[in-house]
Design a protein around this motif. Sequence first.
Motif, PDB file in Angstrom:
ATOM      1  N   ARG A  39       1.019  -1.055   0.229  1.00  0.00           N
ATOM      2  CA  ARG A  39       0.159   0.154  -0.496  1.00  0.00           C
ATOM      3  C   ARG A  39       1.187   0.953   0.028  1.00  0.00           C
ATOM      4  O   ARG A  39       0.639   2.809  -0.463  1.00  0.00           O
ATOM      5  N   GLU A  40       2.172   1.141   0.864  1.00  0.00           N
ATOM      6  CA  GLU A  40       2.707   2.503   0.522  1.00  0.00           C
ATOM      7  C   GLU A  40       3.206   2.288  -0.403  1.00  0.00           C
ATOM      8  O   GLU A  40       3.539   4.051  -0.720  1.00  0.00           O
ATOM      9  N   VAL A  41       3.907   1.258  -1.530  1.00  0.00           N
ATOM     10  CA  VAL A  41       4.634   1.491  -2.685  1.00  0.00           C
ATOM     11  C   VAL A  41       3.117   2.285  -3.470  1.00  0.00           C
ATOM     12  O   VAL A  41       3.884   3.780  -4.489  1.00  0.00           O
ATOM     13  N   LEU A  42       2.227   1.781  -3.958  1.00  0.00           N
ATOM     14  CA  LEU A  42       1.077   2.020  -4.673  1.00  0.00           C
ATOM     15  C   LEU A  42       0.863   3.818  -3.928  1.00  0.00           C
ATOM     16  O   LEU A  42       0.332   4.497  -5.137  1.00  0.00           O
ATOM     17  N   ASP A  43       0.962   4.077  -2.290  1.00  0.00           N
ATOM     18  CA  ASP A  43       0.618   5.513  -2.684  1.00  0.00           C
ATOM     19  C   ASP A  43       1.597   6.121  -3.405  1.00  0.00           C
ATOM     20  O   ASP A  43       1.051   7.520  -3.058  1.00  0.00           O
ATOM     21  N   LEU A  59      -3.440  -5.221   1.205  1.00  0.00           N
ATOM     22  CA  LEU A  59      -2.525  -5.110   0.508  1.00  0.00           C
ATOM     23  C   LEU A  59      -0.751  -4.566   1.124  1.00  0.00           C
ATOM     24  O   LEU A  59      -0.146  -3.721   1.337  1.00  0.00           O
ATOM     25  N   ASP A  60      -0.757  -6.061   2.558  1.00  0.00           N
ATOM     26  CA  ASP A  60      -0.038  -5.439   3.679  1.00  0.00           C
ATOM     27  C   ASP A  60       1.246  -6.417   3.092  1.00  0.00           C
ATOM     28  O   ASP A  60       1.688  -6.540   4.404  1.00  0.00           O
ATOM     29  N   THR A  61       0.879  -6.936   2.297  1.00  0.00           N
ATOM     30  CA  THR A  61       2.082  -7.401   1.928  1.00  0.00           C
ATOM     31  C   THR A  61       3.495  -6.616   1.651  1.00  0.00           C
ATOM     32  O   THR A  61       3.535  -5.757   1.312  1.00  0.00           O
ATOM     33  N   ARG A  62       4.591  -7.047   2.506  1.00  0.00           N
ATOM     34  CA  ARG A  62       6.063  -6.385   2.846  1.00  0.00           C
ATOM     35  C   ARG A  62       6.889  -6.672   1.123  1.00  0.00           C
ATOM     36  O   ARG A  62       6.710  -7.726   0.717  1.00  0.00           O
ATOM     37  N   MET A  63       7.189  -5.721   0.803  1.00  0.00           N
ATOM     38  CA  MET A  63       8.062  -5.673   0.001  1.00  0.00           C
ATOM     39  C   MET A  63       9.432  -5.138  -0.276  1.00  0.00           C
ATOM     40  O   MET A  63       9.461  -4.034   0.638  1.00  0.00           O
ATOM     41  N   THR A  64      10.392  -5.638  -1.020  1.00  0.00           N
ATOM     42  CA  THR A  64      11.677  -4.715  -0.504  1.00  0.00           C
ATOM     43  C   THR A  64      12.142  -5.122  -2.106  1.00  0.00           C
ATOM     44  O   THR A  64      11.930  -6.215  -3.062  1.00  0.00           O
ATOM     45  N   GLY A  65      12.497  -4.118  -3.154  1.00  0.00           N
ATOM     46  CA  GLY A  65      12.978  -5.013  -4.042  1.00  0.00           C
ATOM     47  C   GLY A  65      13.044  -3.262  -4.908  1.00  0.00           C
ATOM     48  O   GLY A  65      13.189  -1.840  -4.426  1.00  0.00           O
ATOM     49  N   THR A  66      14.380  -3.012  -6.562  1.00  0.00           N
ATOM     50  CA  THR A  66      13.864  -2.266  -7.267  1.00  0.00           C
ATOM     51  C   THR A  66      13.680  -2.441  -8.480  1.00  0.00           C
ATOM     52  O   THR A  66      13.778  -3.633  -8.837  1.00  0.00           O
ATOM     53  N   PHE A  67      12.768  -1.347  -8.561  1.00  0.00           N
ATOM     54  CA  PHE A  67      11.786  -1.132  -9.483  1.00  0.00           C
ATOM     55  C   PHE A  67      11.960  -0.783 -11.141  1.00  0.00           C
ATOM     56  O   PHE A  67      11.898   0.610 -10.310  1.00  0.00           O
ATOM     57  N   ASN A  68      12.736  -0.774 -12.374  1.00  0.00           N
ATOM     58  CA  ASN A  68      12.506   0.627 -13.662  1.00  0.00           C
ATOM     59  C   ASN A  68      12.210  -0.382 -14.591  1.00  0.00           C
ATOM     60  O   ASN A  68      11.809  -1.197 -14.524  1.00  0.00           O
ATOM     61  N   ILE A  78       4.690  -5.245  -9.487  1.00  0.00           N
ATOM     62  CA  ILE A  78       5.021  -4.382  -8.056  1.00  0.00           C
ATOM     63  C   ILE A  78       3.950  -5.554  -7.478  1.00  0.00           C
ATOM     64  O   ILE A  78       3.923  -5.318  -6.264  1.00  0.00           O
ATOM     65  N   LEU A  79       2.717  -5.713  -8.657  1.00  0.00           N
ATOM     66  CA  LEU A  79       1.589  -6.486  -8.311  1.00  0.00           C
ATOM     67  C   LEU A  79       1.703  -7.820  -8.354  1.00  0.00           C
ATOM     68  O   LEU A  79       0.811  -8.205  -8.549  1.00  0.00           O
ATOM     69  N   ASP A  80       2.852  -8.507  -8.937  1.00  0.00           N
ATOM     70  CA  ASP A  80       3.090  -9.488  -8.721  1.00  0.00           C
ATOM     71  C   ASP A  80       2.152 -10.779  -8.211  1.00  0.00           C
ATOM     72  O   ASP A  80       2.817 -10.015  -6.398  1.00  0.00           O
ATOM     73  N   GLY A  81       1.386 -12.191  -8.094  1.00  0.00           N
ATOM     74  CA  GLY A  81       1.262 -12.196  -6.557  1.00  0.00           C
ATOM     75  C   GLY A  81      -0.680 -11.704  -6.807  1.00  0.00           C
ATOM     76  O   GLY A  81      -0.702 -12.131  -5.799  1.00  0.00           O
TER      77      GLY A  81
END
Length: 135
Positions: A39-43, A59-68, A78-81
């Motif tokens: 949710r924070e990434v989408l915001d 949308l509380d799945t934790r995310m770590t990564g770099t996306f370009n 980022i919405l994979d899954g």
Amino acid sequence: MPMILVALLAGSGNQAFGEVLVEGQPDAVHIDARDVPLREVLDALRAKFNFQYRSNDALDTRMTGTFNGPLPRVTARILDGYDFAANIAAQNIDVLILRQHGPNAIAPAVAIAKKSPAPVMTAAQANRYERGLAR
């Protein structure tokens, strides 16, 4: 006054663990996410671009990564899954996030209608069928 400062410091403690950085233009987006809820990434995308999303999921799945990449491609990554639908126009993206899928997701209940057996033919109908007169 000291109580307000302590409350602010205590409240900002959680943010030190995770952060999200969104940079670039819609055709060349850079996202760096460190242990943040989806949710924070989408915001952050909403704040930076003409990006809208809707969901009943937490949308509380934790995310770590770099996306370009271009915004539509980064959004899909980022919405994979998740099951989602996106309306992508030249100047904006509107995403409907339906549900999470995968091994840990909860499958929705689906009612399966049972097919009724074919009705039994009468002797006269069977006779017509055998002679090729039935439709």
